[in-house]
Write a protein that holds these residues in place. Structure first.
Motif, short mmCIF file in Angstrom:
data_model
loop_
_atom_site.label_atom_id
_atom_site.label_comp_id
_atom_site.label_asym_id
_atom_site.label_seq_id
_atom_site.Cartn_x
_atom_site.Cartn_y
_atom_site.Cartn_z
N THR A 112 0.82 -1.22 0.00
CA THR A 112 0.00 0.00 0.00
C THR A 112 0.85 1.27 0.00
N ASN A 113 2.16 1.13 0.19
CA ASN A 113 3.06 2.28 0.17
C ASN A 113 3.52 2.52 -1.27
N VAL A 114 2.64 3.10 -2.06
CA VAL A 114 2.92 3.33 -3.48
C VAL A 114 4.15 4.19 -3.68
N ASP A 115 4.31 5.23 -2.86
CA ASP A 115 5.49 6.09 -2.95
C ASP A 115 6.76 5.29 -2.70
N GLY A 116 6.73 4.39 -1.71
CA GLY A 116 7.89 3.57 -1.39
C GLY A 116 8.25 2.61 -2.51
N LEU A 117 7.24 2.00 -3.14
CA LEU A 117 7.49 1.10 -4.27
C LEU A 117 8.12 1.86 -5.43
N GLU A 118 7.59 3.04 -5.72
CA GLU A 118 8.13 3.85 -6.81
C GLU A 118 9.55 4.31 -6.49
N PHE A 119 9.80 4.72 -5.25
CA PHE A 119 11.15 5.12 -4.83
C PHE A 119 12.13 3.97 -5.07
N ALA A 120 11.77 2.77 -4.63
CA ALA A 120 12.65 1.61 -4.79
C ALA A 120 12.93 1.35 -6.27
N ARG A 121 11.92 1.40 -7.10
CA ARG A 121 12.11 1.16 -8.54
C ARG A 121 13.03 2.23 -9.16
N ARG A 122 12.82 3.49 -8.78
CA ARG A 122 13.66 4.57 -9.31
C ARG A 122 15.12 4.41 -8.90
N HIS A 123 15.35 3.75 -7.78
CA HIS A 123 16.71 3.56 -7.28
C HIS A 123 17.30 2.22 -7.67
N GLY A 124 16.69 1.55 -8.66
CA GLY A 124 17.29 0.34 -9.24
C GLY A 124 16.86 -0.98 -8.64
N PHE A 125 15.82 -0.99 -7.80
CA PHE A 125 15.35 -2.24 -7.21
C PHE A 125 14.32 -2.89 -8.13
N VAL A 126 14.35 -4.22 -8.17
CA VAL A 126 13.33 -4.99 -8.88
C VAL A 126 12.75 -6.01 -7.90
N GLU A 127 11.48 -6.31 -8.08
CA GLU A 127 10.82 -7.25 -7.18
C GLU A 127 11.34 -8.66 -7.40
#
Length: 145
Positions: A112-127
């Motif tokens: 539910t932390n959409v901002d956190g998911l987007e932050f992680a993706r922008r910083h090179g993280f993949v699920e």
């Protein structure tokens, strides 16, 4: 960039600040002050302030056993997002994790932390994994590529 102050929570007041941020961002898994007191014995915790205003907190879970994987989690209160604070907090956590011998960096984000998911993706993280906790919340484990 405004002057940020990073502190390790060395007393109950700062542990309470860390707990407040955690519980605001992760309401599905609230922690007590005793939980945080125990957590600080296992992980590196940090609190960030803009002057005297609480902005966020971070957790670095060091590599365990033979694993070279560390967990780096940066949390910024919603009113302070989009100003670069999360990036600074994350970079400090990343530096700490690598100093502890981490070769692989992961993070975990509440779905539910959409901002956190987007932050992680922008910083090179993949699920790399996801699971549903007892409270019917989906958690995303993400790895830095």
């Amino acid at each position: 960039m405004p002057n940020l102050r990073f502190e390790e929570p060395y007393d109950d007041a700062r542990l309470e600040d860390w707990r407040y941020v955690h519980n605001e961002i992760i309401p599905a898994d609230p922690l007590s002050l005793d939980d945080v007191r125990e957590r600080v014995t296992r992980h590196h915790l940090e609190v960030v302030y803009l002057g005297d205003v609480l902005v966020g907190c971070s957790t670095v879970r060091p590599p365990q056993d033979d694993s070279a994987t560390a967990m780096v989690i940066a949390r910024i209160l919603p009113a302070h997002r989009g100003q670069g604070f999360g990036g600074r907090l994350y970079e400090r956590g990343l530096e700490r994790a690598r100093g502890l011998g981490a070769e692989v960096i992961e993070t975990i984000v509440l779905g539910t932390n959409v901002d956190g998911l987007e932050f992680a993706r922008r910083h090179g993280f993949v699920e790399v994994d996801r699971y549903v906790a007892d409270v019917d919340e989906t958690w995303h484990t993400m790895r830095l590529t």
